[in-house]
Design a protein around this motif. Sequence first.
Motif, PDB file in Angstrom:
ATOM      1  N   SER A  31       0.832  -1.203   0.000  1.00  0.00           N
ATOM      2  CA  SER A  31       0.000   0.000   0.000  1.00  0.00           C
ATOM      3  C   SER A  31       0.865   1.250   0.000  1.00  0.00           C
ATOM      4  O   SER A  31       1.827   1.348   0.769  1.00  0.00           O
ATOM      5  N   TYR A  49      -3.005   3.798  -3.124  1.00  0.00           N
ATOM      6  CA  TYR A  49      -2.853   2.698  -4.061  1.00  0.00           C
ATOM      7  C   TYR A  49      -2.552   1.419  -3.306  1.00  0.00           C
ATOM      8  O   TYR A  49      -1.799   1.423  -2.320  1.00  0.00           O
ATOM      9  N   GLU A  53      -3.781  -0.824  -7.813  1.00  0.00           N
ATOM     10  CA  GLU A  53      -5.036  -0.138  -8.122  1.00  0.00           C
ATOM     11  C   GLU A  53      -5.201   1.121  -7.256  1.00  0.00           C
ATOM     12  O   GLU A  53      -4.788   1.128  -6.097  1.00  0.00           O
ATOM     13  N   GLU A  54      -5.826   2.141  -7.824  1.00  0.00           N
ATOM     14  CA  GLU A  54      -6.212   3.288  -7.015  1.00  0.00           C
ATOM     15  C   GLU A  54      -7.430   2.897  -6.200  1.00  0.00           C
ATOM     16  O   GLU A  54      -8.470   2.541  -6.752  1.00  0.00           O
ATOM     17  N   ARG A  55      -7.320   2.989  -4.875  1.00  0.00           N
ATOM     18  CA  ARG A  55      -8.402   2.524  -3.998  1.00  0.00           C
ATOM     19  C   ARG A  55      -9.221   3.672  -3.436  1.00  0.00           C
ATOM     20  O   ARG A  55     -10.387   3.495  -3.105  1.00  0.00           O
ATOM     21  N   ARG A  67      -0.218   6.459 -10.326  1.00  0.00           N
ATOM     22  CA  ARG A  67      -0.328   5.028 -10.580  1.00  0.00           C
ATOM     23  C   ARG A  67       0.626   4.272  -9.679  1.00  0.00           C
ATOM     24  O   ARG A  67       1.548   4.857  -9.097  1.00  0.00           O
ATOM     25  N   GLN A  68       0.391   2.994  -9.611  1.00  0.00           N
ATOM     26  CA  GLN A  68       1.285   2.117  -8.861  1.00  0.00           C
ATOM     27  C   GLN A  68       1.756   1.030  -9.812  1.00  0.00           C
ATOM     28  O   GLN A  68       0.961   0.408 -10.517  1.00  0.00           O
ATOM     29  N   SER A  74       5.376   3.962  -6.854  1.00  0.00           N
ATOM     30  CA  SER A  74       4.241   4.780  -7.264  1.00  0.00           C
ATOM     31  C   SER A  74       4.720   6.111  -7.827  1.00  0.00           C
ATOM     32  O   SER A  74       5.836   6.572  -7.546  1.00  0.00           O
TER      33      SER A  74
END
Lengths: 114, 115
Positions: A31, A49, A53-55, A67-68, A74
């Motif tokens: 994370s 992230y 994914e963007e959470r 982005r990750q 990231s």
Amino acid sequence: EAGVTQSPTHLIKTRGQQATLRCSPISGHTSVYWYQQALGLGLQFLLWYDEGEERNRGNFPPRFSGRQFPNYSSELNVNALELEDSALYLCASSRVWTSYNEQFFGPGTRLTVL
Amino acid sequence: AQTVTQSQPEMSVQEAETVTLSCTYDTSESNYYLFWYKQPPSRQMILVIRQEAYKQQNATENRFSVNFQKAAKSFSLKISDSQLGDTAMYFCAFPNNNAGNMLTFGGGTRLMVKP
């Protein structure tokens, strides 16, 4: 164990340009969180992230994005820079996103928009 | 929405003395964690201490301890035997359980330890 790293340390841009900030989490952390520390506004959550994914995102306009990557590093992109984007941008990582788990912070990137 | 308030923007303390930093918060959750983070002048934020809400016992880490009053939603940090290296910004933080535990921070308290 290496800590969270961020690059560059300082970034100077002019209004309207784009800025790209990078963060490498601690090994094993999936994370990544981004926070903005602006003078007078305190620390505000930007983006989270996890597993590529963007959470979740904070109350920031869409020109803040990121982005990750598969290695969990990231990138934060800020488009159409405005003067008020000048701030210290902090990246943090955690092993899992449970509330017990400490977020480890990087040294930050100081973005100055002229 | 969760809020975190630190009412002391700046404080100072003499070396070797004790200082208490205040923090209040608002939440509808019943079980949660609270953190105190320290940001020295070099900028890297580090965790000082954490408290779990359902634990009655106040957390202690060496010279750092908390006074957690759940009913009053108060979470103060006590630093005993203050050292010059304690000079820093201190942030009270609350992880949002429903949003990936992103942290909501208080406005911070700038602590100066004087020799």
